[in-house]
Design a protein around this motif. Structure first.
Motif, PDB file in Angstrom:
ATOM      1  N   LEU A   1     -19.135  -1.845 -20.269  1.00  0.00           N
ATOM      2  CA  LEU A   1     -19.619  -0.469 -20.196  1.00  0.00           C
ATOM      3  C   LEU A   1     -21.122  -0.433 -19.956  1.00  0.00           C
ATOM      4  CD1 LEU A   1     -17.515   1.200 -23.036  1.00  0.00           C
ATOM      5  CD2 LEU A   1     -17.281   1.574 -20.568  1.00  0.00           C
ATOM      6  N   ARG A   2     -21.840  -1.469 -20.377  1.00  0.00           N
ATOM      7  CA  ARG A   2     -23.278  -1.526 -20.095  1.00  0.00           C
ATOM      8  C   ARG A   2     -23.523  -1.545 -18.587  1.00  0.00           C
ATOM      9  NH1 ARG A   2     -26.340  -2.385 -24.555  1.00  0.00           N
ATOM     10  NH2 ARG A   2     -25.325  -3.249 -26.422  1.00  0.00           N
ATOM     11  N   LYS A   3     -22.767  -2.361 -17.884  1.00  0.00           N
ATOM     12  CA  LYS A   3     -22.896  -2.411 -16.426  1.00  0.00           C
ATOM     13  C   LYS A   3     -22.435  -1.101 -15.797  1.00  0.00           C
ATOM     14  CE  LYS A   3     -22.211  -7.427 -16.116  1.00  0.00           C
ATOM     15  NZ  LYS A   3     -22.227  -7.718 -17.564  1.00  0.00           N
ATOM     16  N   LEU A   4     -21.345  -0.562 -16.303  1.00  0.00           N
ATOM     17  CA  LEU A   4     -20.758   0.635 -15.695  1.00  0.00           C
ATOM     18  C   LEU A   4     -21.656   1.856 -15.852  1.00  0.00           C
ATOM     19  CD1 LEU A   4     -17.088  -0.078 -16.704  1.00  0.00           C
ATOM     20  CD2 LEU A   4     -17.903   0.217 -14.351  1.00  0.00           C
ATOM     21  N   GLU A   5     -22.528   1.893 -16.847  1.00  0.00           N
ATOM     22  CA  GLU A   5     -23.472   3.008 -16.935  1.00  0.00           C
ATOM     23  C   GLU A   5     -24.328   3.087 -15.679  1.00  0.00           C
ATOM     24  OE1 GLU A   5     -24.288   4.138 -21.543  1.00  0.00           O
ATOM     25  OE2 GLU A   5     -25.764   2.811 -20.580  1.00  0.00           O
ATOM     26  N   PHE A   6     -24.721   1.944 -15.149  1.00  0.00           N
ATOM     27  CA  PHE A   6     -25.561   1.908 -13.947  1.00  0.00           C
ATOM     28  C   PHE A   6     -24.725   1.968 -12.668  1.00  0.00           C
ATOM     29  CE2 PHE A   6     -28.388   0.379 -17.193  1.00  0.00           C
ATOM     30  CZ  PHE A   6     -29.632   0.886 -16.822  1.00  0.00           C
ATOM     31  N   LEU A   7     -23.562   1.308 -12.666  1.00  0.00           N
ATOM     32  CA  LEU A   7     -22.720   1.308 -11.463  1.00  0.00           C
ATOM     33  C   LEU A   7     -22.151   2.691 -11.181  1.00  0.00           C
ATOM     34  CD1 LEU A   7     -20.869  -2.064 -12.111  1.00  0.00           C
ATOM     35  CD2 LEU A   7     -22.633  -1.634 -10.368  1.00  0.00           C
ATOM     36  N   LEU A   8     -21.614   3.349 -12.205  1.00  0.00           N
ATOM     37  CA  LEU A   8     -21.093   4.696 -11.996  1.00  0.00           C
ATOM     38  C   LEU A   8     -22.234   5.685 -11.790  1.00  0.00           C
ATOM     39  CD1 LEU A   8     -18.099   4.873 -14.481  1.00  0.00           C
ATOM     40  CD2 LEU A   8     -18.002   4.880 -12.000  1.00  0.00           C
ATOM     41  N   GLY A   9     -23.392   5.412 -12.402  1.00  0.00           N
ATOM     42  CA  GLY A   9     -24.562   6.232 -12.126  1.00  0.00           C
ATOM     43  C   GLY A   9     -24.919   6.194 -10.652  1.00  0.00           C
ATOM     44  N   ALA A  10     -24.882   4.989 -10.068  1.00  0.00           N
ATOM     45  CA  ALA A  10     -25.166   4.849  -8.641  1.00  0.00           C
ATOM     46  C   ALA A  10     -24.086   5.513  -7.790  1.00  0.00           C
ATOM     47  CB  ALA A  10     -25.287   3.365  -8.281  1.00  0.00           C
ATOM     48  N   ALA A  11     -22.827   5.350  -8.198  1.00  0.00           N
ATOM     49  CA  ALA A  11     -21.725   5.943  -7.433  1.00  0.00           C
ATOM     50  C   ALA A  11     -21.840   7.462  -7.397  1.00  0.00           C
ATOM     51  CB  ALA A  11     -20.387   5.528  -8.052  1.00  0.00           C
ATOM     52  N   LEU A  12     -22.106   8.068  -8.525  1.00  0.00           N
ATOM     53  CA  LEU A  12     -22.237   9.529  -8.571  1.00  0.00           C
ATOM     54  C   LEU A  12     -23.479   9.986  -7.821  1.00  0.00           C
ATOM     55  CD1 LEU A  12     -21.165  10.076 -12.269  1.00  0.00           C
ATOM     56  CD2 LEU A  12     -19.908  10.823 -10.247  1.00  0.00           C
ATOM     57  N   ASP A  13     -24.552   9.222  -7.926  1.00  0.00           N
ATOM     58  CA  ASP A  13     -25.785   9.562  -7.223  1.00  0.00           C
ATOM     59  C   ASP A  13     -25.583   9.551  -5.709  1.00  0.00           C
ATOM     60  OD1 ASP A  13     -28.761  10.035  -7.408  1.00  0.00           O
ATOM     61  OD2 ASP A  13     -28.785   8.173  -6.246  1.00  0.00           O
ATOM     62  N   GLN A  14     -24.685   8.691  -5.240  1.00  0.00           N
ATOM     63  CA  GLN A  14     -24.402   8.584  -3.805  1.00  0.00           C
ATOM     64  C   GLN A  14     -23.287   9.525  -3.354  1.00  0.00           C
ATOM     65  OE1 GLN A  14     -23.758   4.401  -2.875  1.00  0.00           O
ATOM     66  NE2 GLN A  14     -25.529   3.803  -4.111  1.00  0.00           N
ATOM     67  N   GLY A  15     -22.766  10.334  -4.269  1.00  0.00           N
ATOM     68  CA  GLY A  15     -21.738  11.302  -3.915  1.00  0.00           C
ATOM     69  C   GLY A  15     -20.363  10.717  -3.711  1.00  0.00           C
ATOM     70  N   CYS A  16     -20.084   9.609  -4.367  1.00  0.00           N
ATOM     71  CA  CYS A  16     -18.776   8.961  -4.215  1.00  0.00           C
ATOM     72  C   CYS A  16     -17.718   9.673  -5.058  1.00  0.00           C
ATOM     73  CB  CYS A  16     -18.864   7.488  -4.637  1.00  0.00           C
ATOM     74  SG  CYS A  16     -19.967   6.509  -3.600  1.00  0.00           S
ATOM     75  N   ASP A  17     -16.470   9.621  -4.585  1.00  0.00           N
ATOM     76  CA  ASP A  17     -15.358  10.195  -5.352  1.00  0.00           C
ATOM     77  C   ASP A  17     -14.387   9.126  -5.850  1.00  0.00           C
ATOM     78  OD1 ASP A  17     -13.757   9.501  -3.097  1.00  0.00           O
ATOM     79  OD2 ASP A  17     -14.109  11.469  -2.201  1.00  0.00           O
ATOM     80  N   THR A  18     -14.630   7.858  -5.458  1.00  0.00           N
ATOM     81  CA  THR A  18     -13.744   6.758  -5.819  1.00  0.00           C
ATOM     82  C   THR A  18     -14.567   5.538  -6.199  1.00  0.00           C
ATOM     83  OG1 THR A  18     -12.121   7.577  -4.213  1.00  0.00           O
ATOM     84  CG2 THR A  18     -11.793   5.335  -5.046  1.00  0.00           C
ATOM     85  N   PHE A  19     -14.110   4.811  -7.209  1.00  0.00           N
ATOM     86  CA  PHE A  19     -14.766   3.578  -7.648  1.00  0.00           C
ATOM     87  C   PHE A  19     -13.774   2.443  -7.449  1.00  0.00           C
ATOM     88  CE2 PHE A  19     -16.251   0.498 -10.836  1.00  0.00           C
ATOM     89  CZ  PHE A  19     -17.621   0.508 -10.594  1.00  0.00           C
ATOM     90  N   ILE A  20     -14.147   1.464  -6.624  1.00  0.00           N
ATOM     91  CA  ILE A  20     -13.274   0.331  -6.336  1.00  0.00           C
ATOM     92  C   ILE A  20     -13.917  -0.939  -6.850  1.00  0.00           C
ATOM     93  CG2 ILE A  20     -12.039  -0.958  -4.551  1.00  0.00           C
ATOM     94  CD1 ILE A  20     -12.255   1.420  -2.711  1.00  0.00           C
ATOM     95  N   THR A  21     -13.148  -1.739  -7.596  1.00  0.00           N
ATOM     96  CA  THR A  21     -13.676  -3.003  -8.082  1.00  0.00           C
ATOM     97  C   THR A  21     -12.588  -4.067  -8.073  1.00  0.00           C
ATOM     98  OG1 THR A  21     -15.079  -4.000  -9.783  1.00  0.00           O
ATOM     99  CG2 THR A  21     -13.243  -2.623 -10.551  1.00  0.00           C
ATOM    100  N   THR A  22     -12.989  -5.297  -8.365  1.00  0.00           N
ATOM    101  CA  THR A  22     -12.088  -6.438  -8.275  1.00  0.00           C
ATOM    102  C   THR A  22     -12.061  -7.189  -9.604  1.00  0.00           C
ATOM    103  OG1 THR A  22     -13.761  -8.061  -7.588  1.00  0.00           O
ATOM    104  CG2 THR A  22     -12.807  -6.670  -5.862  1.00  0.00           C
ATOM    105  N   GLY A  23     -11.080  -8.063  -9.737  1.00  0.00           N
ATOM    106  CA  GLY A  23     -10.992  -8.893 -10.941  1.00  0.00           C
ATOM    107  C   GLY A  23      -9.663  -9.603 -11.012  1.00  0.00           C
ATOM    108  N   ALA A  24      -9.511 -10.383 -12.084  1.00  0.00           N
ATOM    109  CA  ALA A  24      -8.225 -11.014 -12.352  1.00  0.00           C
ATOM    110  C   ALA A  24      -7.273  -9.972 -12.932  1.00  0.00           C
ATOM    111  CB  ALA A  24      -8.405 -12.173 -13.317  1.00  0.00           C
ATOM    112  N   ARG A  25      -5.997 -10.326 -13.000  1.00  0.00           N
ATOM    113  CA  ARG A  25      -4.988  -9.367 -13.461  1.00  0.00           C
ATOM    114  C   ARG A  25      -5.324  -8.795 -14.838  1.00  0.00           C
ATOM    115  NH1 ARG A  25       0.693  -8.099 -12.753  1.00  0.00           N
ATOM    116  NH2 ARG A  25       0.797  -9.432 -10.905  1.00  0.00           N
TER     117      ARG A  25
END
Length: 331
Positions: free
Chosen positions: A52-76
């Motif tokens: 959640l520490r990272k997501l505060e900045f990542l989602l902050g950037a996404a909303l600042d850029q006007g995004c409506d979707t957040f896509i990320t990767t990882g293991a199952r």
């Protein structure tokens, strides 16, 4: 924390508490060290965890850029994917997860329980990819497809460990330094798990920008082999420090231990199983089997052999839902 113009949204109550593990100390018979834990598992959103520490900045950037979707990767069984789904839901964004079968397991607990159960509960669209797939390429292709539909996606790779995401861990370094001042102590060693490198890199950059000693931070790699972990963490620490206005992180400032990784990422070790049981039975606390469990095994080994001394802080990064995916290992 240096520059303050990075978009950020609040996702948890800070600071997370620091507590002493007196019963673990007693079990180990410690005389030359004291053990403390930073409870990043107590973050309320999505089951908690330091992503959640990272997501505060990542989602902050996404909303600042006007995004409506957040896509990320990882293991199952990615903790980051689970918390991305939860945080996106909180902020009104769609979440899409590109999850690879990194760990060679096909038992029902791993395939359907733990984080996997919660990803879908939080409303994420989950794309399952084979082990050899390039998940980040798939994520960008999906973003292109969404763009053709008139939507806009923000894409970040595994663990949210981009330079922007790791700003959250640099902020954690400032939080720890503040708590040290309040508690009237200084941790000789601050221990974390090292998967996608962001937690360690961000803490190093955060210490460096405060002109504190980055070598206080020690990580145990649980994903990459030691040399690759050292290279990746150093490179990311450079990038985060540059965002904060710094110049150089030296190789000797990044301390990583490879002794607890085991056969591969996500594969249980006897030391991890013993460490998880000890924390549960001595303190009633739950550490996850993939990240903090292996790092805590490293802490216990260091306290027993005397390589860790003084006041030691273990950053407990959450991931409790992963325990349910590892039921066969504990049975």
């Amino acid at each position: 924390m240096g520059r303050r113009d990075f978009p950020r949204i609040p996702l948890f109550d800070a600071p997370t508490p620091i507590q002493r593990l007196e019963r673990v100390e007693a079990t180990l018979g410690l005389t030359g060290a004291r053990l403390f834990v930073k409870r990043d598992d107590l973050m309320g959103l999505g089951g908690g965890g330091n992503k959640l520490r990272k997501l505060e900045f990542l989602l902050g950037a996404a909303l600042d850029q006007g995004c409506d979707t957040f896509i990320t990767t990882g293991a199952r069984q990615s903790n980051h994917a689970r918390l991305s789904a939860a945080a996106a839901a909180r902020m009104g964004l769609k979440a899409e997860l590109m999850l690879t079968d990194t760990v060679p397991r096909e038992d029902p607990s791993y395939l359907h329980n733990g984080n996997q159960l919660l990803d879908e509960l939080f409303g994420a669209t989950v794309h399952h990819l084979p082990r050899d797939a390039n998940a980040l390429t798939a994520a960008y292709l999906r973003a292109d497809a969404l763009r053709a539909e008139g939507r806009k996606a923000y894409v970040v790779g595994a663990g949210g460990s981009s330079p922007v995401g790791a700003l959250g861990d640099a902020a954690c370094a400032a939080e720890i330094r503040m708590q040290e001042a309040e508690l009237g102590l200084r941790f000789e060693t601050i221990v974390v798990a090292n998967g996608s490198h962001g937690t360690h890199a961000g803490l190093v950059a955060g210490m460096a920008v405060a002109e504190d000693d980055p070598q206080r931070v020690l990580s145990f790699t649980v994903l990459a082999e030691l040399e690759a972990a050292e290279h990746g963490t150093l490179a990311l620490a450079h990038q985060v420090f540059a965002l904060l206005g710094g110049w150089e992180i030296r190789p000797e400032q990044v301390r990583i231990d490879g002794s607890q990784r085991g056969a591969a990422y996500g594969i249980p070790t006897e030391a991890m199983l013993a460490a998880v049981r000890l924390m549960a039975r001595a303190e009633g606390l739950l550490v996850d089997p993939v990240y903090s469990g292996k790092a805590f095994a490293g802490v216990l080994a260091g306290l027993r052999d005397g390589s860790l001394t003084g006041d030691v802080l273990f950053v407990m990064t959450g991931g409790t839902p992963g325990l349910y995916a590892y039921q066969p290992a504990f049975a």
